[in-house]
Design an enzyme around this catalytic site. Structure first.
Site, PDB file in Angstrom:
ATOM      1  N   GLY A 130      -9.828   5.314  -4.626  1.00 23.02           N
ATOM      2  CA  GLY A 130      -8.391   5.596  -4.455  1.00 23.02           C
ATOM      3  C   GLY A 130      -7.616   5.226  -5.706  1.00 23.02           C
ATOM      4  N   ILE A 175      -5.211   2.753  -6.534  1.00 22.84           N
ATOM      5  CA  ILE A 175      -5.238   1.375  -7.018  1.00 22.84           C
ATOM      6  C   ILE A 175      -6.688   0.886  -7.134  1.00 22.84           C
ATOM      7  CG2 ILE A 175      -4.376  -0.978  -6.653  1.00 22.84           C
ATOM      8  CD1 ILE A 175      -2.154   0.346  -4.874  1.00 22.84           C
ATOM      9  N   ASP A 187     -16.303   4.370   0.000  1.00 28.41           N
ATOM     10  CA  ASP A 187     -15.086   5.149   0.233  1.00 28.41           C
ATOM     11  C   ASP A 187     -15.460   6.268   1.195  1.00 28.41           C
ATOM     12  OD1 ASP A 187     -12.302   5.540  -1.841  1.00 28.41           O
ATOM     13  OD2 ASP A 187     -12.719   6.947  -0.199  1.00 28.41           O
ATOM     14  N   SER A 213       1.308  -5.636   1.182  1.00 28.51           N
ATOM     15  CA  SER A 213       2.460  -4.895   0.686  1.00 28.51           C
ATOM     16  C   SER A 213       3.748  -5.653   0.927  1.00 28.51           C
ATOM     17  CB  SER A 213       2.509  -3.534   1.389  1.00 28.51           C
ATOM     18  OG  SER A 213       3.748  -2.902   1.146  1.00 28.51           O
ATOM     19  N   TYR A 230       2.491   1.223   9.655  1.00 31.48           N
ATOM     20  CA  TYR A 230       1.757   0.912   8.410  1.00 31.48           C
ATOM     21  C   TYR A 230       2.068  -0.529   7.995  1.00 31.48           C
ATOM     22  CZ  TYR A 230       1.176   0.202   3.462  1.00 31.48           C
ATOM     23  OH  TYR A 230       0.856  -0.360   2.251  1.00 31.48           O
ATOM     24  N   LYS A 257      -0.309  -4.314   7.884  1.00 35.94           N
ATOM     25  CA  LYS A 257      -0.456  -5.270   6.781  1.00 35.94           C
ATOM     26  C   LYS A 257      -0.151  -6.685   7.276  1.00 35.94           C
ATOM     27  CE  LYS A 257      -1.747  -2.354   3.703  1.00 35.94           C
ATOM     28  NZ  LYS A 257      -3.156  -2.365   3.292  1.00 35.94           N
ATOM     29  N   TYR A 285       1.787  -6.070  -2.788  1.00 38.27           N
ATOM     30  CA  TYR A 285       2.205  -5.179  -3.868  1.00 38.27           C
ATOM     31  C   TYR A 285       3.656  -4.765  -3.685  1.00 38.27           C
ATOM     32  CZ  TYR A 285      -2.853  -4.019  -3.643  1.00 38.27           C
ATOM     33  OH  TYR A 285      -4.221  -4.036  -3.562  1.00 38.27           O
ATOM     34  N   LEU A 344       8.267   8.303  -4.727  1.00 41.20           N
ATOM     35  CA  LEU A 344       9.246   8.794  -5.710  1.00 41.20           C
ATOM     36  C   LEU A 344       8.621   9.310  -6.992  1.00 41.20           C
ATOM     37  CD1 LEU A 344      12.207   9.095  -6.685  1.00 41.20           C
ATOM     38  CD2 LEU A 344      12.063   6.734  -7.526  1.00 41.20           C
TER      39      LEU A 344
HETATM   40  C1  WQD Z   1      11.018   4.509  -3.415  1.00 38.91           C
HETATM   41  C2  WQD Z   1      12.490   4.881  -3.450  1.00 38.91           C
HETATM   42  C3  WQD Z   1      13.209   6.205  -1.603  1.00 38.91           C
HETATM   43  C4  WQD Z   1      10.890   9.777  -2.563  1.00 38.91           C
HETATM   44  C5  WQD Z   1       6.341   2.840   0.012  1.00 38.91           C
HETATM   45  C6  WQD Z   1       5.641   1.949   0.987  1.00 38.91           C
HETATM   46  C7  WQD Z   1       5.021   0.786   0.269  1.00 38.91           C
HETATM   47  C8  WQD Z   1       4.130   1.317  -0.794  1.00 38.91           C
HETATM   48  C9  WQD Z   1       4.926   2.190  -1.764  1.00 38.91           C
HETATM   49  C10 WQD Z   1       1.889   1.525  -0.007  1.00 38.91           C
HETATM   50  C11 WQD Z   1      13.146   4.778  -2.094  1.00 38.91           C
HETATM   51  C12 WQD Z   1      13.344   6.982  -2.901  1.00 38.91           C
HETATM   52  C13 WQD Z   1      11.420   8.496  -2.593  1.00 38.91           C
HETATM   53  C14 WQD Z   1      11.738  10.895  -2.755  1.00 38.91           C
HETATM   54  C15 WQD Z   1      13.610   9.421  -3.021  1.00 38.91           C
HETATM   55  N1  WQD Z   1       3.068   2.063  -0.206  1.00 38.91           N
HETATM   56  N2  WQD Z   1      12.757   8.339  -2.826  1.00 38.91           N
HETATM   57  N3  WQD Z   1      13.070  10.679  -2.984  1.00 38.91           N
HETATM   58  O1  WQD Z   1       9.258   3.575   0.303  1.00 38.91           O
HETATM   59  O2  WQD Z   1       9.639   1.835  -1.532  1.00 38.91           O
HETATM   60  O3  WQD Z   1       7.376   2.108  -0.563  1.00 38.91           O
HETATM   61  O4  WQD Z   1       5.471   3.272  -0.991  1.00 38.91           O
HETATM   62  O5  WQD Z   1       1.524   0.424  -0.281  1.00 38.91           O
HETATM   63  O6  WQD Z   1       4.285   0.031   1.197  1.00 38.91           O
HETATM   64  O7  WQD Z   1       6.588   1.460   1.900  1.00 38.91           O
HETATM   65  O8  WQD Z   1       8.293   3.882  -2.012  1.00 38.91           O
HETATM   66  O9  WQD Z   1       8.266   5.771  -3.586  1.00 38.91           O
HETATM   67  O10 WQD Z   1       8.517   6.256  -1.107  1.00 38.91           O
HETATM   68  O11 WQD Z   1      10.422   5.263  -2.353  1.00 38.91           O
HETATM   69  O12 WQD Z   1      14.816   9.252  -3.217  1.00 38.91           O
HETATM   70  O13 WQD Z   1      11.298  12.088  -2.725  1.00 38.91           O
HETATM   71  O14 WQD Z   1      12.617   6.252  -3.847  1.00 38.91           O
HETATM   72  O15 WQD Z   1      14.339   6.437  -0.771  1.00 38.91           O
HETATM   73  O16 WQD Z   1      14.469   4.308  -2.279  1.00 38.91           O
HETATM   74  P1  WQD Z   1       8.773   2.846  -0.883  1.00 38.91           P
HETATM   75  P2  WQD Z   1       8.822   5.376  -2.265  1.00 38.91           P
END
Ligand code: WQD
Length: 341
Positions: free
Chosen positions: A11, A13, A32, A126, A151, A155, A179, A202
């Site tokens: 995966g 990480i 895996d 997490s 999810y 954790k 993380y 994001l």
């Molecule tokens: C980050 C920011 C969104 C997508 C999650 C899990 C966490 C870890 C990482 C596994 C937020 C904004 C996002 C988009 C946006 N996963 N966003 N448009 O939610 O902080 O964490 O992923 O370990 O456990 O909870 O990460 O990247 O989804 O969002 O505006 O298309 O970007 O609202 O503010 P998140 P994310």
């Protein structure tokens, strides 16, 4: 050479951690189930380190196969346990898939090793366990709050299972790494994030929009109580995160741990808003990103970034890459995989 089992090692990480383990001189065996990874990742790892890790395709939900695996591999000095489902939204739609895949498999693995003389166990946790923490930056003794998703709950439960088991299994020592938001790719662009389907996170959505795979990035809300109205997160380069796993593993193998269950927040200690991440991307890619502000996403916390004091002082680890460096590596990776598609 100590042998380390990396579950979910193909995966995102996991593969970056395998590279750092091999570089640190460990022998690695990966299991895996290929549900969210490709066996081609082995080629990427080998192209970086020159060593092809041993690999066995194994689904930890297959209890008999898991028992046979551990009977066959008795000389494992440590386990880094990544194998789990990790999509927050999917976990809301399909909670039982998450409780089966993230919890029952952890129990099965622990049942195989609980009587071992000496085994180091690193758990992939997490920052979601904190929910919306009261105080920023978030330290390890911030209260664990009601998880926002199944999810996140897996954790929290996973850490409790490990804490209880480490109390009675004298040979088991555990470090749980919480993380923050992993982003970016190895400088070689031989490995990186391969989100299948529409990315939930994001940064892959940003790079896929920039490369033309997605029409436009939707920014989920700009009416939050933050400086620019968008949510704040702690974006950490995946290689910095991978290195933290090797340092934590060595801490246990060298018996430097203070208790049989330790927890460390792994982040940069700096919070960045969604708009700041977009600005970083535009700076490093020298191109404008097509995005629009839409409604908030259900379940998002307003702000989460790490107090890294404990990891810096006790673990002796510190993130080194800047947001721009991480975003550039993500962009270079996106350009590379689209060329080879
Ligand atoms: C980050 C920011 C969104 C997508 C999650 C899990 C966490 C870890 C990482 C596994 C937020 C904004 C996002 C988009 C946006 N996963 N966003 N448009 O939610 O902080 O964490 O992923 O370990 O456990 O909870 O990460 O990247 O989804 O969002 O505006 O298309 O970007 O609202 O503010 P998140 P994310």
């Amino acid at each position: 050479m100590k042998k380390i089992l990396v579950t979910g090692g193909l995966g995102y990480i996991g593969s970056h951690t395998v590279v750092e383990l091999q570089t640190a001189g460990f022998e690695v065996i990966i299991i895996d189930n290929l549900s969210n990874a490709s066996v081609k990742v082995l080629d990427g790892i080998e192209s970086i380190t020159g060593i092809r890790p041993e690999f066995e395709e194994l689904d930890l939900r297959d209890k008999q196969a898991t028992i046979s695996f551990f009977q066959k591999h008795q000389n494992i000095a440590g386990i880094i346990h990544f194998a789990a489902s990790k999509a927050v939204g999917e976990s809301v739609e399909n909670p039982l898939l998450y409780y089966e895949n993230n919890i029952s498999t952890l129990v099965t693995v622990l049942q195989q090793i609980q009587h071992q003389e000496n085994i180091a166990f690193i758990f992939s946790s997490s920052c979601t366990v904190y929910g919306q923490a009261e105080k920023m930056p978030i330290s390890e003794n911030a209260p664990i709050q009601q998880a926002f998703s199944p999810y996140g709950n897996t954790k929290q439960i996973g850490e409790e299972i490990l804490q209880d088991t480490a109390k009675i299994a004298k040979g088991l020592q555990v470090i749980s790494l919480r993380y923050f938001n992993p982003i970016g790719a190895h400088a070689s662009v031989a490995i990186g994030e391969l989100p299948d389907g529409v990315p939930q996170n994001l940064v892959p959505f940003i790079t896929q929009t920039a490369i033309g795979l997605r029409k436009q990035l939707a920014v989920f809300g700009n009416d939050y109580p933050t400086e620019d109205g968008t949510c704040i997160r702690d974006y950490i380069h995946v290689v910095d995160l991978a290195k933290a796993h090797v340092i934590a593993l060595k801490r246990l193998l060298n018996e430097q741990h203070e208790t049989s269950f330790e927890v460390f927040n792994i982040g940069t200690g700096t919070g960045s808003s969604v708009l700041e991440v977009i600005e970083s991307f535009e700076r490093v890619s020298q191109q404008k990103l097509n995005y629009k502000i839409v409604d908030r996403r259900e379940g998002d916390v307003i702000s989460a970034y790490a107090d890294t004091t404990k990891a810096n002082t006790i673990l002796g680890w510190k993130a080194t890459s800047t947001l721009d460096e991480a975003m550039l590596s993500a962009w270079q990776w996106e350009q590379k995989i689209r060329k080879t598609k």
